[in-house]
Write a protein that holds these residues in place. Structure first.
Motif, PDB file in Angstrom:
ATOM      1  N   ILE A   1       0.851  -1.196   0.000  1.00 32.60           N
ATOM      2  CA  ILE A   1       0.000   0.000   0.000  1.00 32.60           C
ATOM      3  C   ILE A   1       0.885   1.244   0.000  1.00 32.60           C
ATOM      4  O   ILE A   1       1.787   1.358   0.840  1.00 32.60           O
ATOM      5  CB  ILE A   1      -0.922   0.013   1.238  1.00 32.60           C
ATOM      6  CG1 ILE A   1      -1.828  -1.222   1.233  1.00 32.60           C
ATOM      7  CG2 ILE A   1      -1.767   1.288   1.275  1.00 32.60           C
ATOM      8  CD1 ILE A   1      -2.568  -1.443   2.536  1.00 32.60           C
ATOM      9  N   ASN A   2       0.613   2.138  -0.910  1.00 27.67           N
ATOM     10  CA  ASN A   2       1.330   3.418  -0.953  1.00 27.67           C
ATOM     11  C   ASN A   2       0.627   4.383  -0.002  1.00 27.67           C
ATOM     12  O   ASN A   2      -0.181   5.214  -0.402  1.00 27.67           O
ATOM     13  CB  ASN A   2       1.347   3.972  -2.377  1.00 27.67           C
ATOM     14  CG  ASN A   2       2.160   5.251  -2.487  1.00 27.67           C
ATOM     15  OD1 ASN A   2       2.769   5.708  -1.509  1.00 27.67           O
ATOM     16  ND2 ASN A   2       2.169   5.844  -3.666  1.00 27.67           N
ATOM     17  N   ARG A   3       0.925   4.245   1.289  1.00 24.95           N
ATOM     18  CA  ARG A   3       0.171   4.973   2.309  1.00 24.95           C
ATOM     19  C   ARG A   3       0.351   6.486   2.225  1.00 24.95           C
ATOM     20  O   ARG A   3      -0.442   7.236   2.800  1.00 24.95           O
ATOM     21  CB  ARG A   3       0.553   4.485   3.702  1.00 24.95           C
ATOM     22  CG  ARG A   3       2.005   4.715   4.089  1.00 24.95           C
ATOM     23  CD  ARG A   3       2.269   4.221   5.487  1.00 24.95           C
ATOM     24  NE  ARG A   3       3.622   4.567   5.932  1.00 24.95           N
ATOM     25  CZ  ARG A   3       4.015   4.514   7.198  1.00 24.95           C
ATOM     26  NH1 ARG A   3       3.164   4.124   8.132  1.00 24.95           N
ATOM     27  NH2 ARG A   3       5.252   4.839   7.528  1.00 24.95           N
ATOM     28  N   GLY A   4       1.357   6.938   1.521  1.00 20.46           N
ATOM     29  CA  GLY A   4       1.542   8.375   1.334  1.00 20.46           C
ATOM     30  C   GLY A   4       0.381   9.031   0.596  1.00 20.46           C
ATOM     31  O   GLY A   4       0.170  10.241   0.709  1.00 20.46           O
ATOM     32  N   LEU A   5      -0.397   8.222  -0.141  1.00 21.40           N
ATOM     33  CA  LEU A   5      -1.563   8.749  -0.866  1.00 21.40           C
ATOM     34  C   LEU A   5      -2.791   8.859   0.032  1.00 21.40           C
ATOM     35  O   LEU A   5      -3.799   9.428  -0.387  1.00 21.40           O
ATOM     36  CB  LEU A   5      -1.884   7.849  -2.069  1.00 21.40           C
ATOM     37  CG  LEU A   5      -0.808   7.762  -3.160  1.00 21.40           C
ATOM     38  CD1 LEU A   5      -1.229   6.803  -4.261  1.00 21.40           C
ATOM     39  CD2 LEU A   5      -0.541   9.145  -3.752  1.00 21.40           C
ATOM     40  N   LEU A   6      -2.706   8.320   1.235  1.00 18.33           N
ATOM     41  CA  LEU A   6      -3.842   8.399   2.172  1.00 18.33           C
ATOM     42  C   LEU A   6      -3.786   9.723   2.923  1.00 18.33           C
ATOM     43  O   LEU A   6      -3.398   9.810   4.083  1.00 18.33           O
ATOM     44  CB  LEU A   6      -3.810   7.220   3.147  1.00 18.33           C
ATOM     45  CG  LEU A   6      -4.078   5.843   2.535  1.00 18.33           C
ATOM     46  CD1 LEU A   6      -3.880   4.746   3.568  1.00 18.33           C
ATOM     47  CD2 LEU A   6      -5.495   5.785   1.959  1.00 18.33           C
ATOM     48  N   SER A   7      -4.181  10.768   2.218  1.00 20.24           N
ATOM     49  CA  SER A   7      -4.204  12.121   2.787  1.00 20.24           C
ATOM     50  C   SER A   7      -5.609  12.686   2.606  1.00 20.24           C
ATOM     51  O   SER A   7      -6.195  12.584   1.521  1.00 20.24           O
ATOM     52  CB  SER A   7      -3.176  13.011   2.085  1.00 20.24           C
ATOM     53  OG  SER A   7      -3.201  14.311   2.604  1.00 20.24           O
ATOM     54  N   PHE A   8      -6.154  13.284   3.673  1.00 23.01           N
ATOM     55  CA  PHE A   8      -7.559  13.681   3.654  1.00 23.01           C
ATOM     56  C   PHE A   8      -7.791  15.176   3.900  1.00 23.01           C
ATOM     57  O   PHE A   8      -8.909  15.599   4.129  1.00 23.01           O
ATOM     58  CB  PHE A   8      -8.328  12.879   4.703  1.00 23.01           C
ATOM     59  CG  PHE A   8      -8.218  11.394   4.500  1.00 23.01           C
ATOM     60  CD1 PHE A   8      -9.097  10.727   3.662  1.00 23.01           C
ATOM     61  CD2 PHE A   8      -7.218  10.671   5.130  1.00 23.01           C
ATOM     62  CE1 PHE A   8      -8.982   9.359   3.464  1.00 23.01           C
ATOM     63  CE2 PHE A   8      -7.102   9.307   4.942  1.00 23.01           C
ATOM     64  CZ  PHE A   8      -7.981   8.640   4.107  1.00 23.01           C
ATOM     65  N   GLY A   9      -6.735  15.967   3.891  1.00 26.25           N
ATOM     66  CA  GLY A   9      -6.903  17.385   4.183  1.00 26.25           C
ATOM     67  C   GLY A   9      -6.810  17.643   5.673  1.00 26.25           C
ATOM     68  O   GLY A   9      -5.968  18.409   6.141  1.00 26.25           O
TER      69      GLY A   9
END
Length: 466
Positions: free
Chosen positions: A218-226
């Motif tokens: 999982i590319n967890r760096g893309l899990l950004s929500f503001g």
């Protein structure tokens, strides 16, 4: 004064006031904020969320019989603004947004002052040992870095902010919350309603984010929500777990909450937050044990939990290479050349100790340059050492560390004065924040600070039976 008191009593006893109060203290009322938060997130119209929370706060302060519903704006503020509205610093930098937010903050402050004035006027405010401990801790916050080379106005202002969110929130809430069984249930439902927000947003992110799932995991760096990242999702889910499991042991259909709690564990795993996984591994089993020792409907809850975990084990076995392999790889990455460095945390802790040696009494201050270690600038917020004790000793010196340890001892003493099932679950929420703070710094990030202060207020107020 007597005339004003009579008019206020007449207003509170009016049909309109009673209707508004019943709505505000209804245990299902938090789900309105759940819906509004999700609408704001997917439309980018975050002003609706801010208006909702400000108006809700004002109505609670004016009409509600108690301040338990105050947990609603405190929790849901942590999931604003959305990613569509850009970062929080850019969002607040827009003049028309900033002007409206200042107006809303003013309304909230006036409402809080008004409500606290009522508490004092009714002679309900009573100082406690924890109150005095928080005063000592606030003293350390305000004087952070005062005699060091790093002394600055920013450090002083941040110390004042922490004083309000640790001590101020506690003082406003402590003598005006309902700690009956019904009061605890309302708090639990608020956490349950809130937990749906990060859960839904995470699941949708997995379904819609390109490149999130790769061959390596999982590319967890893309899990950004503001409003936060994968670590935030893990933290906010973990602090909601004790409340959900508490509800499982209180209702005939509590097995629904038991099943939901397992889904919450899946959310923590999918968040890819190591610190959240470690915290969940500690908090969840303790909460479940408490459920079977003190909760009701144990047979149905046991069947549900065993069945849910069997499903999880089967899924894990089927996708063993990808899922389990990724988790193992995630934890192995905290080592560099065979030595544990905590993903850079050991370097941060060494820096904290060096700054402590430079200014041992009141510390080196919260605002320090850690860009060479973290690789990013904190902007409005100070960069931190990612550990409670290192933060206190580095930023506030030996005075800060002693003040924090004294506060910690007082909260433990508070629980053991009356160790009930409800107070145990409240303590687990606090513990979830504190365990996370061993590896991160949510306790000093204002939004989680308010959640912590709310739970400490509930813990202290519930020392005595109502």
């Amino acid at each position: 004064m007597n005339q004003l008191t009579k008019k206020w009593s007449a207003f509170k006893n009016s049909r309109f006031s009673q209707i508004v109060n019943r709505v505000l203290i209804c245990k299902y009322f938090p789900f309105l904020s759940t819906a509004i938060s999700l609408v704001c997130f997917y439309t980018g119209f975050d002003l609706l969320g801010f208006y909702n929370l400000a108006i809700t706060t004002a109505l609670i302060c004016i009409f509600a019989d108690d301040l338990n519903s105050g947990l609603i704006p405190i929790l849901f503020l942590t999931v604003l603004p959305s990613k569509k509205s850009t970062t929080i610093s850019e969002y607040l930098g827009q003049t028309h947004i900033l002007a409206q937010l200042i107006m809303l903050v003013s309304v909230v402050v006036l409402a809080l002052v008004f409500r606290f004035g009522l508490t004092v006027g009714k002679k309900k405010f009573k100082p406690t040992p924890v109150f005095y401990g928080l005063c000592f801790l606030s003293f350390a916050f305000i004087l952070n870095g005062v005699f060091s080379d790093n002394a600055s106005v920013k450090n002083f202002l941040y110390g004042l902010a922490l004083t309000f969110f640790f001590l101020g929130i506690f003082v406003i809430l402590k003598d005006d919350v309902d700690v009956s069984e019904e009061g605890f249930e309302r708090i639990a439902f608020t956490f349950f309603a809130f937990s749906l927000v990060p859960m839904i947003e995470l699941f949708v992110a997995y379904l819609t984010t390109d490149g999130l799932i790769t061959e390596d995991g999982i590319n967890r760096g893309l899990l950004s929500f503001g409003w936060g990242t994968y670590n935030s999702v893990g933290l906010l889910t973990n602090i909601s777990v004790p409340a959900v499991i508490y509800l499982a042991g209180k209702h005939k259909f509590g097995y629904i909450f038991s099943a939901y709690s397992v889904i919450m564990l899946v959310v923590v795993a999918l968040s890819s937050s190591r610190q959240a996984m470690v915290t969940a591994a500690l908090i969840y089993p303790i909460a479940v044990i408490a459920l079977f020792v003190k909760g009701k409907y144990r047979k149905m809850n046991a069947i549900t939990l065993i069945s849910a975990f069997l499903v999880c084990v089967i899924v894990l076995l089927i996708f063993h290479d990808k899922m389990w392999g990724y988790i193992v790889k995630l934890f192995k990455s905290i080592k560099v050349n065979g030595e544990w460095n905590g993903n850079g945390r050991t370097a941060l802790w060494k820096c904290a100790l060096e700054n402590f040696r430079t200014a041992p009494i009141f510390g080196y201050g919260f605002y320090v340059d850690l860009f060479h270690i973290l690789g990013y600038d904190g902007g409005v917020w100070p960069m931190m050492y990612h550990n409670t004790f290192m933060e206190m000793i580095g930023a506030c010196g030996i005075v800060g560390l002693i003040a924090y340890l004294a506060h910690r001892v007082q909260t433990v003493q508070s629980f053991f004065r009356k160790p009930t099932y409800e107070r145990f679950m409240v303590s687990l929420v606090i513990l979830a924040i504190l365990v996370t703070n061993i590896f991160d710094n949510p306790l000093f990030k204002i939004m989680p600070t308010m959640i912590y202060s709310f739970m400490v207020a509930i813990l202290v107020k519930s020392e005595k039976s109502e």
